[in-house]
Each structure stands twice: as C-alpha cells, then as structure tokens.
Enzyme design. Sequence first.
Site, PDB file in Angstrom:
ATOM      1  N   GLY A   1       7.382   1.677   4.778  1.00  0.00           N
ATOM      2  CA  GLY A   1       6.097   2.383   4.771  1.00  0.00           C
ATOM      3  C   GLY A   1       5.127   1.839   3.737  1.00  0.00           C
ATOM      4  N   LEU A   2       5.433   0.633   3.225  1.00  0.00           N
ATOM      5  CA  LEU A   2       4.588   0.049   2.174  1.00  0.00           C
ATOM      6  C   LEU A   2       3.643  -1.028   2.710  1.00  0.00           C
ATOM      7  CD1 LEU A   2       7.344  -0.185  -0.583  1.00  0.00           C
ATOM      8  CD2 LEU A   2       5.315   1.297  -0.643  1.00  0.00           C
ATOM      9  N   GLY A   3       3.671  -1.251   4.011  1.00  0.00           N
ATOM     10  CA  GLY A   3       2.706  -2.161   4.641  1.00  0.00           C
ATOM     11  C   GLY A   3       2.907  -3.629   4.289  1.00  0.00           C
TER      12      GLY A   3
ATOM     13  N   PRO B   1       9.855  -4.059   0.151  1.00  0.00           N
ATOM     14  CA  PRO B   1      10.935  -3.778   1.100  1.00  0.00           C
ATOM     15  C   PRO B   1      10.413  -3.667   2.531  1.00  0.00           C
ATOM     16  CG  PRO B   1      11.009  -2.272  -0.771  1.00  0.00           C
ATOM     17  CD  PRO B   1       9.736  -3.025  -0.889  1.00  0.00           C
TER      18      PRO B   1
ATOM     19  N   GLY C   1      10.158  -2.255   6.288  1.00  0.00           N
ATOM     20  CA  GLY C   1      10.323  -0.956   6.954  1.00  0.00           C
ATOM     21  C   GLY C   1      10.329   0.212   5.998  1.00  0.00           C
TER      22      GLY C   1
ATOM     23  N   LYS D   1       0.853  -1.210   0.000  1.00  0.00           N
ATOM     24  CA  LYS D   1       0.000   0.000   0.000  1.00  0.00           C
ATOM     25  C   LYS D   1       0.876   1.243   0.000  1.00  0.00           C
ATOM     26  CE  LYS D   1       0.772   1.385   4.484  1.00  0.00           C
ATOM     27  NZ  LYS D   1       1.576   2.555   4.844  1.00  0.00           N
TER      28      LYS D   1
ATOM     29  N   ASP E   1      -2.253  -1.337  10.438  1.00  0.00           N
ATOM     30  CA  ASP E   1      -2.496  -1.250   8.984  1.00  0.00           C
ATOM     31  C   ASP E   1      -3.164  -2.498   8.412  1.00  0.00           C
ATOM     32  OD1 ASP E   1      -1.329   1.205   8.981  1.00  0.00           O
ATOM     33  OD2 ASP E   1       0.518   0.586   7.977  1.00  0.00           O
TER      34      ASP E   1
ATOM     35  N   GLY F   1       4.540  -6.167   5.744  1.00  0.00           N
ATOM     36  CA  GLY F   1       4.300  -7.098   6.858  1.00  0.00           C
ATOM     37  C   GLY F   1       2.821  -7.177   7.191  1.00  0.00           C
ATOM     38  N   SER F   2       2.149  -6.032   7.135  1.00  0.00           N
ATOM     39  CA  SER F   2       0.715  -5.992   7.445  1.00  0.00           C
ATOM     40  C   SER F   2      -0.081  -6.743   6.374  1.00  0.00           C
ATOM     41  CB  SER F   2       0.217  -4.550   7.501  1.00  0.00           C
ATOM     42  OG  SER F   2       0.904  -3.840   8.494  1.00  0.00           O
TER      43      SER F   2
END
Length: 319
Positions: free
Chosen positions: A96-98, A92, A94, A11, A134, A100-101
């Site tokens: 800010g692309l979510g 990638p 960490g 995201k 997220d 892991g979420s």
Amino acid sequence: MPSVRVRALAKINLDLRVLNKRPDGYHELRTIFQTVSLADQLEISYRRGPTRIEVKSDFNIPGNLIVKAADSVLQTAGVTGRVGFVLTKNIPLGGGLGGGSSDAAAVLLALPRLIRRPLPFGKLLELAESLGSDITFFLLGGTAAAIGRGTELFPLPDLPSWNALLVTGGLHVSTPDAYRALGRQLTTSAPVNMMNDFQSALWSVGVARAAGDWEVRNDFETVVFAQYPQLKLIKGKLLRLGARPALMTGSGSTIYGIFPSKSARDRAAVQLRRELPSGQVHAVTLVSRKRYRALWRGQMGISVGDELWQSQRLGRYAK
Ligand code: C5P
C-alpha cells in the site's frame, strides 16, 4: 551508454474513502496522498538499437510496471532502443506504499530526458493513467487530495517534515480482492455521509494541521483487519506508543504512525523493533511538494508539479 540514477519515493494515504463502483469497473475514491522519504533506487540506461527492455533486481516482479512505462515512453516518442534498469527495492511490494507506481512514474519522468525526447506533460498524464491509478500522484508529490479513480489531483498545502513509522507486516494484500471485499459493504446511502466526512478530513489535514487532531480514516481497514487481525494489533501498538494518527495505507498491509516529535518516533521504533521481525519498521519523514520538486530538479533537472496542476485546471477532466 547514457544513464541516470533516480530515487522513487513511497506514499501513504492520510485518508481513504471508497464510494461506489463505477461503470468502468473502478471505484470512485476520495483520498489524500502524501509522499514519504522511503525510496526505491532506479538506474536507467539507454542505447540505440532494436527495442529491448531489461530489469536487474533482487526481486522478480511479474508484470513490472517499469517495463510497461518504458515501453509506452519509447512508443510515444517514436524511437526504439535498449533500456536497462537496475532496480533496488526498498519499498515493500504490495504494502500500500505505491512503490511500483512510483517506480513507473520515475520512468515516465526520467526516460524521455535520457533519450532526449521530452514529452508534453499532458502526454505523461495520459500514460500515467493508462498504467495505473496511483501513478499520476507521483508526477506531483507532496500532499494532495485525489478524487475519481484516484487520478484527479488537487494539491494541498505542504505539511512539515513530520516523523513517522511505517510498519510493514510482510503481508501482501491483493488490491482487487480488498476492493471486492469492500464493495460488498458499500450501500447507496453511504456516499453522502462519506462525502461530508471526507470534507472534514480535508479540512483537518489542509487547514487545521496538527496531525493529532485529524479526522482521518481508511475504509479498507475494516475488511483488511477482519482478514489479518495482526494488522489491527500493530495499529494498537502504534497508538499506545503515541502515534496520532495510526492508520493503514492504501489497501494495506502497511500501517503508519505519525509522531509529535523525532524523539517520540525514535523511542517507538526501538520498542517496535524489539517486538517485530527485523526489517518491518521503517523510520521516515513526510516529504512535502517543495522537497519532492527539489528532488526531481536535483536528479533530472525537471520541474514536476506545476504542469500537472495546470493541465487538470485547464479542463482536461471537464469533458
Ligand atoms: O489502477 P490499478 O491497476 O492500480 O488498480 C488495481 C486494481 O484496484 C484495479 O484493477 C481495481 O480492481 C482496483 N481499483 C478500483 N478502483 C480504483 C483503483 C483501483 O477498483 N479507484
């Protein structure tokens, strides 16, 4: 051993405002989420037996959310078993692309199907919220406004599959640190102005449509750019190459740019790839809710989205 393979999309935040710190320690947010086509791939297998959850991946991710997600699904479904994951990371960490979420949301959606214990959507929402802020968005996808901790969602009309670049500087920005740095700048008078500005952003994204005219911002840019000036340079490069808007996503470090055409995006990608280390420039398209739903229908035969909107509308958050 039954297994499935699913794609978990990334995201970006088309807009992100941080208001006050709340009594529960989280910050009150106003944001607009958007799914994009960059995706991790997750293969999930299950066999009956005592519970054991294993992850094979090129990356060792401490506290991997997919393990927590699998554990919470098994416990909620009241079953034990061996869950195996093969995780191919393209998003990638960490950045800010979510990523892991999204991986965790994919587990919440796919695993109950795989073990033939479908969970009510309200339960998935609860699990998503308990795992991270997220994750709920990835049960919906497309373009959505989020308020509260970032888990109260309002679908916005689908945007076209616009072409974008994600530039991931290889930096890992710690989200809690970014919130702490930003928190020092929050003032009590700010929320009213921020709310008005966010309404403008919502209006421009939801109705006005032309990305070049959006009135969007990300409150984290000031604090994160102060610490990593190279990110501001990347934003400047994207703007000079014709991106509108060019903005940081989440608490960083990825900067995205939306382009008026595929050819403009591709020209910019060639230029940036010449200047930046390899692997940092990702060409993507925005993924609408319609496409996100089709993805989940195709890969698991499940219908995502409607139930979430219904549960939230039925006053889950009214208490
Ligand atoms: O919910 P999640 O685990 O993704 O959040 C990571 C951290 O980001 C939290 O521990 C908190 O420090 C910060 N955060 C916040 N307000 C939010 C979301 C996250 O302060 N709305």
